[in-house]
Design an enzyme around this catalytic site. Structure first.
Site, PDB file in Angstrom:
ATOM      1  N   ASP A 171       0.856  -1.191   0.000  1.00  0.00           N
ATOM      2  CA  ASP A 171       0.000   0.000   0.000  1.00  0.00           C
ATOM      3  C   ASP A 171       0.892   1.242   0.000  1.00  0.00           C
ATOM      4  OD1 ASP A 171      -2.344  -1.476   0.079  1.00  0.00           O
ATOM      5  OD2 ASP A 171      -2.432  -1.489   2.264  1.00  0.00           O
ATOM      6  N   ASP A 185      -7.194  -1.498  -4.262  1.00  0.00           N
ATOM      7  CA  ASP A 185      -8.274  -1.182  -3.327  1.00  0.00           C
ATOM      8  C   ASP A 185      -9.233  -0.162  -3.926  1.00  0.00           C
ATOM      9  OD1 ASP A 185      -7.045  -2.843  -1.450  1.00  0.00           O
ATOM     10  OD2 ASP A 185      -5.899  -1.189  -0.569  1.00  0.00           O
TER      11      ASP A 185
END
EC number: 3.4.23.36
Length: 212
Positions: A171, A185
């Site tokens: 991330d 995401d």
């Protein structure tokens, strides 16, 4: 008077007028050559199958683009940002910061890595089943986003450390006061929101519209 009319000639009625080439005499032949003109079920089925294939092509294209962007950004983050200080993008409100996430989207459920891996694989199988009856363009886009996002994070689960099906997701998008996430995401969330909107409007994946 009758003799004059016979010489001059009067327009024939539609019933008496001889068939002209390409009109009544050819209509039957043209219809036989073109079953779709008679509403032939086979021709209509072929047209529906062609439209379905185009929608699947849209789904796969959207999924491929989402997956490629997610994979490319993660590779760039690992190579250039991991182990270094965060990069401010919009002051303190948005930063790029490399984070390894063993949980689900937005860092949730860190103890359930294997479970989320199975869920991602299940989502891919379900989308593949729905795609067999996909005739709606908006649904194709929504499912493509879900598929690309699921594949993006599943790739991390399978190939990244600490091991197969236990890999940590990369991330890097870090808004202030919010969990760190990635493009996969984002694609999953956008696809999910679009599906909710389509369902609210009564549009099904096969293109039919129903009202409650």
């Amino acid at each position: 008077m009758a003799e004059a009319e016979r010489i001059i000639g009067t327009p024939d009625s539609e019933e008496e007028r001889p068939e002209e080439p390409g009109r009544e005499g050819d209509t039957a032949e043209s219809r036989a050559a073109d079953p779709a003109a008679e509403g032939d079920p086979a021709a209509e089925g072929d047209a529906g199958a062609g439209r379905g294939r185009r929608r699947i092509a849209v789904l796969l294209t959207v999924a491929a683009v989402a997956y490629a962007l997610d994979l490319a950004t993660k590779m760039l983050v690992v190579a250039e940002l991991e182990g270094r200080q965060a990069i401010p993008v919009i002051g303190e409100w948005l930063r790029f910061e490399a984070v390894r996430n063993p949980g689900a989207a937005f860092g949730m459920g860190e103890a359930l890595t294997v479970v989320f891996t199975v869920i991602a694989a299940t989502v891919i199988v379900v989308i593949a089943r729905i795609a067999r009856k996909l005739y709606s363009l908006p649904w194709a886009v929504a499912l493509g986003l879900l598929l690309g996002g699921a594949f993006g994070n599943l790739t991390d689960r399978v190939f990244r450390s600490p091991g197969v099906f236990r890999g940590e997701v990369v991330d890097f998008i870090a808004p202030k006061g919010f969990a760190v996430f990635n493009l996969a995401d984002s694609a999953i969330v956008c696809g999910g929101i679009l599906i909710v909107l389509l369902s609210f409007r009564g549009l099904d994946p096969d293109g039919t519209v129903h009202r409650n």
